[in-house]
Scaffold this motif. Structure first.
Motif, mmCIF file in Angstrom:
data_model
loop_
_atom_site.group_PDB
_atom_site.id
_atom_site.type_symbol
_atom_site.label_atom_id
_atom_site.label_comp_id
_atom_site.label_asym_id
_atom_site.label_seq_id
_atom_site.Cartn_x
_atom_site.Cartn_y
_atom_site.Cartn_z
ATOM 1 N N ASP A 257 -28.713 -30.345 -55.588
ATOM 2 C CA ASP A 257 -29.039 -31.754 -55.301
ATOM 3 C C ASP A 257 -28.073 -32.309 -54.193
ATOM 4 O O ASP A 257 -27.664 -33.474 -54.240
ATOM 5 N N MET A 258 -27.630 -31.307 -53.169
ATOM 6 C CA MET A 258 -26.880 -31.973 -52.462
ATOM 7 C C MET A 258 -27.556 -31.341 -50.948
ATOM 8 O O MET A 258 -27.376 -30.129 -50.223
ATOM 9 N N PRO A 259 -28.643 -31.963 -50.353
ATOM 10 C CA PRO A 259 -29.448 -31.540 -49.137
ATOM 11 C C PRO A 259 -28.773 -30.742 -48.098
ATOM 12 O O PRO A 259 -27.461 -31.655 -47.723
ATOM 13 N N GLU A 260 -29.058 -29.912 -47.650
ATOM 14 C CA GLU A 260 -28.290 -29.126 -46.426
ATOM 15 C C GLU A 260 -26.975 -28.634 -46.635
ATOM 16 O O GLU A 260 -26.195 -28.054 -46.003
ATOM 17 N N ALA A 261 -26.324 -28.873 -47.819
ATOM 18 C CA ALA A 261 -25.031 -28.303 -48.289
ATOM 19 C C ALA A 261 -25.207 -26.910 -48.718
ATOM 20 O O ALA A 261 -26.065 -26.385 -49.758
ATOM 21 N N MET A 262 -24.254 -25.855 -48.226
ATOM 22 C CA MET A 262 -24.381 -24.610 -48.515
ATOM 23 C C MET A 262 -22.995 -24.028 -48.969
ATOM 24 O O MET A 262 -21.982 -24.641 -48.184
ATOM 25 N N VAL A 263 -23.068 -23.204 -49.592
ATOM 26 C CA VAL A 263 -21.704 -22.432 -50.056
ATOM 27 C C VAL A 263 -21.996 -20.966 -50.299
ATOM 28 O O VAL A 263 -23.180 -20.470 -50.373
ATOM 29 N N HIS A 264 -20.796 -20.330 -50.290
ATOM 30 C CA HIS A 264 -21.048 -18.800 -50.673
ATOM 31 C C HIS A 264 -21.203 -18.733 -52.436
ATOM 32 O O HIS A 264 -20.341 -19.389 -52.899
ATOM 33 N N HIS A 265 -22.227 -18.038 -52.710
ATOM 34 C CA HIS A 265 -22.503 -18.015 -54.120
ATOM 35 C C HIS A 265 -21.471 -17.199 -54.882
ATOM 36 O O HIS A 265 -21.144 -17.731 -56.119
ATOM 37 N N GLY A 266 -20.610 -16.536 -54.214
ATOM 38 C CA GLY A 266 -19.275 -15.846 -55.236
ATOM 39 C C GLY A 266 -18.328 -16.827 -55.420
ATOM 40 O O GLY A 266 -17.795 -16.881 -56.712
ATOM 41 N N PHE A 267 -18.117 -17.833 -54.713
ATOM 42 C CA PHE A 267 -16.984 -18.926 -55.101
ATOM 43 C C PHE A 267 -17.882 -19.834 -55.957
ATOM 44 O O PHE A 267 -17.242 -20.350 -57.023
ATOM 45 N N LEU B 44 -22.633 -17.858 -46.006
ATOM 46 C CA LEU B 44 -23.485 -19.147 -46.636
ATOM 47 C C LEU B 44 -24.835 -18.609 -47.329
ATOM 48 O O LEU B 44 -25.699 -18.289 -46.551
ATOM 49 N N ASP B 45 -24.777 -18.584 -48.498
ATOM 50 C CA ASP B 45 -26.176 -18.100 -48.986
ATOM 51 C C ASP B 45 -26.597 -18.825 -50.382
ATOM 52 O O ASP B 45 -27.601 -18.251 -50.987
ATOM 53 N N LEU B 46 -26.204 -19.924 -50.788
ATOM 54 C CA LEU B 46 -26.491 -20.546 -51.754
ATOM 55 C C LEU B 46 -26.511 -22.108 -51.368
ATOM 56 O O LEU B 46 -25.738 -22.779 -50.863
ATOM 57 N N ASP B 47 -27.711 -22.680 -51.634
ATOM 58 C CA ASP B 47 -27.943 -24.125 -51.411
ATOM 59 C C ASP B 47 -27.164 -24.887 -52.785
ATOM 60 O O ASP B 47 -27.518 -24.752 -54.057
ATOM 61 N N TYR B 48 -26.234 -25.856 -52.412
ATOM 62 C CA TYR B 48 -25.622 -26.356 -53.404
ATOM 63 C C TYR B 48 -26.380 -27.650 -54.201
ATOM 64 O O TYR B 48 -27.055 -28.269 -53.560
ATOM 65 N N PHE C 92 -12.959 -29.109 -45.891
ATOM 66 C CA PHE C 92 -12.632 -30.512 -46.065
ATOM 67 C C PHE C 92 -11.282 -30.945 -45.880
ATOM 68 O O PHE C 92 -10.485 -30.065 -45.889
ATOM 69 N N PRO C 93 -11.086 -32.165 -45.660
ATOM 70 C CA PRO C 93 -9.684 -32.804 -45.619
ATOM 71 C C PRO C 93 -9.204 -33.111 -46.898
ATOM 72 O O PRO C 93 -9.795 -32.861 -48.057
ATOM 73 N N GLY D 5 -17.660 -23.948 -48.128
ATOM 74 C CA GLY D 5 -19.339 -24.138 -47.634
ATOM 75 C C GLY D 5 -19.081 -24.910 -46.318
ATOM 76 O O GLY D 5 -18.164 -24.675 -45.393
ATOM 77 N N ASN D 6 -20.322 -25.212 -45.934
ATOM 78 C CA ASN D 6 -20.593 -25.698 -44.625
ATOM 79 C C ASN D 6 -19.881 -27.233 -44.505
ATOM 80 O O ASN D 6 -19.445 -27.729 -45.403
ATOM 81 N N GLU D 7 -20.431 -27.530 -43.035
ATOM 82 C CA GLU D 7 -19.916 -29.034 -42.948
ATOM 83 C C GLU D 7 -20.587 -30.188 -43.804
ATOM 84 O O GLU D 7 -19.895 -31.219 -44.378
ATOM 85 N N ALA D 8 -21.797 -29.638 -44.118
ATOM 86 C CA ALA D 8 -22.477 -30.749 -45.278
ATOM 87 C C ALA D 8 -21.736 -30.706 -46.357
ATOM 88 O O ALA D 8 -21.661 -31.857 -46.970
ATOM 89 N N PHE D 9 -21.556 -29.588 -46.842
ATOM 90 C CA PHE D 9 -20.778 -29.432 -48.235
ATOM 91 C C PHE D 9 -19.486 -30.369 -48.306
ATOM 92 O O PHE D 9 -19.118 -30.967 -48.974
ATOM 93 N N ALA D 10 -18.767 -30.104 -47.147
ATOM 94 C CA ALA D 10 -17.562 -30.683 -46.863
ATOM 95 C C ALA D 10 -17.668 -32.344 -46.785
ATOM 96 O O ALA D 10 -16.842 -32.798 -47.528
ATOM 97 N N SER D 11 -18.533 -32.677 -46.460
ATOM 98 C CA SER D 11 -18.834 -34.185 -46.238
ATOM 99 C C SER D 11 -19.111 -34.899 -47.835
ATOM 100 O O SER D 11 -18.793 -35.598 -48.099
ATOM 101 N N TYR D 12 -20.108 -34.169 -48.520
ATOM 102 C CA TYR D 12 -20.359 -34.414 -49.714
ATOM 103 C C TYR D 12 -18.993 -34.279 -50.525
ATOM 104 O O TYR D 12 -18.816 -35.310 -51.516
ATOM 105 N N TYR D 13 -18.268 -33.311 -50.639
ATOM 106 C CA TYR D 13 -17.002 -33.035 -51.206
ATOM 107 C C TYR D 13 -15.994 -34.245 -50.945
ATOM 108 O O TYR D 13 -15.419 -34.655 -51.810
ATOM 109 N N THR D 14 -15.967 -34.634 -49.752
ATOM 110 C CA THR D 14 -14.946 -35.652 -49.217
ATOM 111 C C THR D 14 -15.395 -36.854 -49.820
ATOM 112 O O THR D 14 -14.599 -37.759 -50.275
#
Length: 353
Positions: A129-139, A123-127, A250-251, A207-216
């Protein structure tokens, strides 16, 4: 500016459930989708077609995979990012009353090498406008920093202008599943698209759990289909004891697995829980199979060859083709017109009822 940023952060956090201001939990919502077996089988055929390397046959929907339950589909934009070996298309399925956006999976020289590389993706990219949400920059960059994003967004807007507010079905297999999810989030958040539905096959974690929550929250109508021991949905690894820092699905997962022996084997389609990481679904087995990754519902999800980004296109489609300075290709036409394999354009725009 600092006050404005703080206010935006607080407003976004109000959308989610926050535990003691630290760990953002997945939002439990009644909006999670109902799994539709027939629709999933149709969409996997659409996803198989995006692996075609003959652009003429794909653009005119005359390829060997452009039959069966997808017959009559109309592509309006075909995007090939030659530089990064990526491919996607946008079109209209009148029988589904929907616009379909399909992304191809990885075309690495060796899928095994690509799978092994997923073990080390951090995990190396802050998504944005979504605080604490991180994803891999390649995706993230595979969609946002290539020709795919502008091509997809333009085609979807053109289709909606002609056909109205159809459902928008975004699909992808393997890494294409990751791009499909990021695309759906982009279309929803940044382009105010409605009725966005996502189905992915053998998708890795993004991404991480925070990203999954925003996405959902933003794209609740998502189905992630996983198959038996497919190794890719297990990657990048999930570490339950480091929830903030680890990748998290994410679900809603639907896990396909076989039970029985000999001739009495049949497939179970298990609809998993709301967590995204249901321990009784694909996480209950080892992710050890490449073959399970390449076949879903009996449909082959790979190109004819995996050793190159081979692209074939005839001279008939020159009038529909735009090529940029990097050699990336976009085939585009107005919605409602039929393009035959020899390049002739017939028909007139017609609304989908």
């Amino acid at each position: 500016m600092e006050q404005s940023r703080l206010l935006r952060t607080l407003l976004l956090l109000c959308l989610l459930v926050v535990s003691f201001g630290r760990v953002i939990k997945l939002k439990h919502t009644d909006e999670l989708p109902v799994y539709n077996h027939t629709l999933a089988k149709i969409l996997v055929e659409y996803n198989a077609a995006v692996y075609e390397s003959d652009l003429t046959e794909l653009f005119t929907w005359t390829c060997s995979r452009c039959n069966g339950m997808t017959k009559g589909f109309e592509i309006i934009e075909l995007i090939v990012d030659v530089q990064h070996c990526l491919q996607a298309y946008v079109g209209v399925a009148k029988d589904l009353n929907a616009i379909i956006v399909a992304f191809r999976g990885t075309q690495e020289h060796s899928i095994q090498n690509w799978v092994e590389d997923l073990y080390w993706k951090q995990l190396d990219l802050d998504y944005p406008d979504m605080p604490e949400a991180m994803v891999h920059h390649g995706f993230y960059y595979a969609y946002h920093n290539t020709t795919l994003r502008p091509g997809v967004v333009d085609a979807v807007k053109r289709a909606k202008k002609v056909f109205g507010e159809l459902d928008l079905l975004v699909i992808g297999h393997s890494m294409g599943g990751a791009m499909a999810a990021i695309c759906a989030l982009d279309l929803t958040v940044h382009h105010d698209m409605r009725n966005v539905k996502v189905t992915t096959f053998g998708q890795p974690r993004i991404g991480n759990e925070a990203f999954a929550s925003y996405y959902t929250h933003f794209v609740p109508n998502t189905i992630r289909v996983t198959h038996e021991h497919d190794m890719v949905p297990h990657l990048p690894p999930y570490y339950p004891y480091f929830r903030q820092k680890t990748y998290h699905h994410f679900p809603r997962e639907v896990w396909l697995y076989n039970i029985g022996f000999g001739s009495l084997v049949y497939t179970v389609e298990k609809v998993c829980d709301r967590s995204g990481e249901d321990p009784s679904c694909s996480r209950s087995v080892m992710g050890s199979s490449v073959l399970d990754h390449l076949v879903y519902y009996g449909v082959n999800l790979q190109a004819e060859t995996w050793n190159s980004c081979r692209i074939v296109s005839g001279p008939h489609l020159v009038r529909f083709t735009t090529t940029d300075h990097a050699g990336n290709i976009i085939l585009s036409k107005d919605p409602g017109f039929t393009v035959h394999s020899r390049g002739a354009v017939l028909g007139e725009t017609a609304n989908v009822s």
